[in-house]
Design a protein around this motif. Structure first.
Motif, PDB file in Angstrom:
ATOM      1  N   PHE A   7      -8.265 -18.767  -0.853  1.00 26.51           N
ATOM      2  CA  PHE A   7      -8.722 -18.853   0.569  1.00 26.51           C
ATOM      3  C   PHE A   7      -7.987 -17.646   1.588  1.00 26.51           C
ATOM      4  O   PHE A   7      -8.470 -17.578   2.606  1.00 26.51           O
ATOM      5  CB  PHE A   7      -8.148 -20.167   1.231  1.00 26.51           C
ATOM      6  CG  PHE A   7      -9.069 -21.405   0.753  1.00 26.51           C
ATOM      7  CD1 PHE A   7     -10.211 -21.665   1.107  1.00 26.51           C
ATOM      8  CD2 PHE A   7      -8.429 -22.037  -0.436  1.00 26.51           C
ATOM      9  CE1 PHE A   7     -10.896 -22.604   0.571  1.00 26.51           C
ATOM     10  CE2 PHE A   7      -9.050 -23.186  -0.912  1.00 26.51           C
ATOM     11  CZ  PHE A   7     -10.382 -23.341  -0.437  1.00 26.51           C
ATOM     12  N   CYS A   8      -7.139 -17.047   0.952  1.00 24.69           N
ATOM     13  CA  CYS A   8      -6.524 -15.880   1.605  1.00 24.69           C
ATOM     14  C   CYS A   8      -6.563 -14.450   0.932  1.00 24.69           C
ATOM     15  O   CYS A   8      -7.105 -14.370  -0.150  1.00 24.69           O
ATOM     16  CB  CYS A   8      -4.769 -15.995   1.445  1.00 24.69           C
ATOM     17  SG  CYS A   8      -4.411 -17.840   2.500  1.00 24.69           S
ATOM     18  N   VAL A   9      -6.796 -13.585   1.998  1.00 23.48           N
ATOM     19  CA  VAL A   9      -7.017 -12.307   1.561  1.00 23.48           C
ATOM     20  C   VAL A   9      -6.167 -11.078   1.311  1.00 23.48           C
ATOM     21  O   VAL A   9      -5.300 -10.947   2.319  1.00 23.48           O
ATOM     22  CB  VAL A   9      -8.304 -11.599   2.394  1.00 23.48           C
ATOM     23  CG1 VAL A   9      -8.852 -10.169   2.287  1.00 23.48           C
ATOM     24  CG2 VAL A   9      -9.502 -12.516   2.395  1.00 23.48           C
ATOM     25  N   VAL A  20       1.052 -17.275  -3.363  1.00 27.21           N
ATOM     26  CA  VAL A  20       1.381 -16.217  -3.852  1.00 27.21           C
ATOM     27  C   VAL A  20       2.250 -15.504  -2.826  1.00 27.21           C
ATOM     28  O   VAL A  20       2.010 -15.254  -1.653  1.00 27.21           O
ATOM     29  CB  VAL A  20       0.426 -15.383  -4.604  1.00 27.21           C
ATOM     30  CG1 VAL A  20       1.103 -14.225  -5.144  1.00 27.21           C
ATOM     31  CG2 VAL A  20      -0.254 -16.091  -5.746  1.00 27.21           C
ATOM     32  N   LYS A  21       3.271 -14.850  -3.088  1.00 28.07           N
ATOM     33  CA  LYS A  21       4.107 -14.257  -2.260  1.00 28.07           C
ATOM     34  C   LYS A  21       4.190 -12.566  -2.611  1.00 28.07           C
ATOM     35  O   LYS A  21       4.968 -12.259  -3.296  1.00 28.07           O
ATOM     36  CB  LYS A  21       5.680 -14.650  -2.366  1.00 28.07           C
ATOM     37  CG  LYS A  21       5.664 -16.194  -2.008  1.00 28.07           C
ATOM     38  CD  LYS A  21       7.160 -16.695  -2.131  1.00 28.07           C
ATOM     39  CE  LYS A  21       7.436 -18.133  -1.416  1.00 28.07           C
ATOM     40  NZ  LYS A  21       8.721 -18.401  -1.174  1.00 28.07           N
ATOM     41  N   PRO A  22       3.427 -11.860  -1.963  1.00 24.18           N
ATOM     42  CA  PRO A  22       3.363 -10.485  -1.935  1.00 24.18           C
ATOM     43  C   PRO A  22       4.058  -9.694  -0.599  1.00 24.18           C
ATOM     44  O   PRO A  22       4.570 -10.686   0.291  1.00 24.18           O
ATOM     45  CB  PRO A  22       2.156  -9.979  -1.959  1.00 24.18           C
ATOM     46  CG  PRO A  22       1.286 -11.124  -1.277  1.00 24.18           C
ATOM     47  CD  PRO A  22       2.090 -12.299  -1.339  1.00 24.18           C
ATOM     48  N   THR A  23       4.038  -8.563  -0.325  1.00 26.53           N
ATOM     49  CA  THR A  23       4.351  -8.356   0.876  1.00 26.53           C
ATOM     50  C   THR A  23       3.223  -8.480   1.910  1.00 26.53           C
ATOM     51  O   THR A  23       2.272  -8.868   1.387  1.00 26.53           O
ATOM     52  CB  THR A  23       4.731  -6.391   0.791  1.00 26.53           C
ATOM     53  OG1 THR A  23       3.630  -5.908   0.271  1.00 26.53           O
ATOM     54  CG2 THR A  23       5.970  -6.375  -0.175  1.00 26.53           C
ATOM     55  N   ASN A  39       8.197  -5.468   3.945  1.00 29.92           N
ATOM     56  CA  ASN A  39       8.423  -5.602   2.648  1.00 29.92           C
ATOM     57  C   ASN A  39       8.791  -6.975   1.908  1.00 29.92           C
ATOM     58  O   ASN A  39       9.163  -7.180   0.857  1.00 29.92           O
ATOM     59  CB  ASN A  39       9.582  -4.481   2.249  1.00 29.92           C
ATOM     60  CG  ASN A  39       8.728  -2.963   2.415  1.00 29.92           C
ATOM     61  OD1 ASN A  39       7.537  -2.704   1.997  1.00 29.92           O
ATOM     62  ND2 ASN A  39       9.428  -2.141   2.870  1.00 29.92           N
ATOM     63  N   THR A  40       9.197  -7.912   2.909  1.00 26.32           N
ATOM     64  CA  THR A  40       9.710  -9.290   2.471  1.00 26.32           C
ATOM     65  C   THR A  40       8.354  -9.944   1.846  1.00 26.32           C
ATOM     66  O   THR A  40       7.202  -9.671   2.430  1.00 26.32           O
ATOM     67  CB  THR A  40      10.204 -10.076   3.689  1.00 26.32           C
ATOM     68  OG1 THR A  40      11.172  -9.140   4.256  1.00 26.32           O
ATOM     69  CG2 THR A  40      10.666 -11.209   3.337  1.00 26.32           C
ATOM     70  N   ASN A  82       1.978  -2.861  -4.658  1.00 20.73           N
ATOM     71  CA  ASN A  82       0.941  -3.341  -5.241  1.00 20.73           C
ATOM     72  C   ASN A  82       0.008  -3.631  -4.399  1.00 20.73           C
ATOM     73  O   ASN A  82      -1.154  -3.153  -4.663  1.00 20.73           O
ATOM     74  CB  ASN A  82       1.661  -4.439  -6.086  1.00 20.73           C
ATOM     75  CG  ASN A  82       0.563  -5.151  -7.236  1.00 20.73           C
ATOM     76  OD1 ASN A  82      -0.408  -4.639  -7.366  1.00 20.73           O
ATOM     77  ND2 ASN A  82       0.870  -6.234  -7.804  1.00 20.73           N
ATOM     78  N   TRP A  83       0.021  -4.566  -3.506  1.00 17.80           N
ATOM     79  CA  TRP A  83      -0.864  -5.157  -2.687  1.00 17.80           C
ATOM     80  C   TRP A  83      -0.244  -5.929  -1.354  1.00 17.80           C
ATOM     81  O   TRP A  83       0.985  -6.070  -1.743  1.00 17.80           O
ATOM     82  CB  TRP A  83      -1.891  -5.973  -3.504  1.00 17.80           C
ATOM     83  CG  TRP A  83      -1.460  -7.208  -3.969  1.00 17.80           C
ATOM     84  CD1 TRP A  83      -0.769  -7.252  -5.173  1.00 17.80           C
ATOM     85  CD2 TRP A  83      -1.583  -8.635  -3.351  1.00 17.80           C
ATOM     86  NE1 TRP A  83      -0.492  -8.635  -5.356  1.00 17.80           N
ATOM     87  CE2 TRP A  83      -0.828  -9.646  -4.522  1.00 17.80           C
ATOM     88  CE3 TRP A  83      -2.009  -9.088  -2.161  1.00 17.80           C
ATOM     89  CZ2 TRP A  83      -0.941 -10.962  -4.270  1.00 17.80           C
ATOM     90  CZ3 TRP A  83      -1.881 -10.334  -1.872  1.00 17.80           C
ATOM     91  CH2 TRP A  83      -1.259 -11.335  -3.078  1.00 17.80           C
TER      92      TRP A  83
END
Length: 207
Positions: A56-58, A73-76, A94-95, A133-134
């Motif tokens: 549901f998230c982009v 999921v935990k990206p920046t 960047n967290t 990365n993303w």
């Protein structure tokens, strides 16, 4: 589910059948933006694919294209500051956080998660994440899933495969008897056999 599979199998059918499931496909920006540019999208090929009916998230790739993904999921992520003159200043954080955590962080320290209204803004954000990365941006889809009779949606039996909500306003549910009756969302305009039920007769029927 077992009763549905038994009903359809007894009729000699083994492929997809309509069930009373449907979902609105309504993409929104975190900050509620709905003016000119709110429908701008830069989806990657075959995206969004709503994999396992749970994306549901982009996020945005370092190539600047978008994809739907699991919100836990935990990206920046990328926030923005909205100046008094109406300009956007984008800031990469960047967290690593979930989408909801990123939204909370952006609202506390900036204005909100990044809203992307045109190619220029997309390129600006792309330049911020080119070394990573993303990253999350502010687009998301409401998890609006319903049953035709108004029953509360709780039990689910989704197929692990992909769905294709990109061009649909509403996706409708099929149970695939070739895959154990697992569910998928497809275009509501496709013609397929279907399963009804009757409270009075306390039973199911296949049509």
């Amino acid at each position: 589910m077992e009763e549905l599979k038994d009903t359809v199998s007894a009729a000699g059918h083994r492929s997809q059948v309509w069930i009373g499931l449907y979902s609105h496909v309504d993409w929104k920006w975190s900050d509620g933006f709905n003016q000119s540019g709110d429908e701008y999208r830069n989806w990657n090929d075959h995206q969004p694919n709503y994999n396992e009916a749970n994306q549901f998230c982009v996020g945005m790739t370092r190539q600047g294209t978008w994809f739907d993904y699991y919100c836990h999921v935990k990206p920046t992520f990328v926030c923005y500051n909205d100046s008094a003159a109406g300009g956007f200043e984008f800031v990469r954080v960047n967290t690593r956080k979930t989408w909801s955590e990123a939204q909370k962080h952006c609202r506390e320290h900036f204005t909100d998660l990044a809203t992307v209204r045109n190619d220029d803004e997309n390129e600006e954000i792309k330049s911020l994440i080119s070394r990573g990365n993303w990253a999350w941006i502010g687009l998301y889809r409401d998890s609006q899933i319903y049953w035709s009779d108004g029953s509360h949606f709780s039990f689910s039996s989704w197929s692990p495969g992909v769905n294709s909500p990109d061009s649909m306003e509403v996706g409708c549910g099929v149970a695939d008897l070739n895959k154990g009756g697992k569910w998928r969302l497809i275009s509501c305009e496709v013609r397929k056999p279907f399963v009804c039920y009757s409270m009075e007769q306390r039973g199911w029927c296949f049509q």
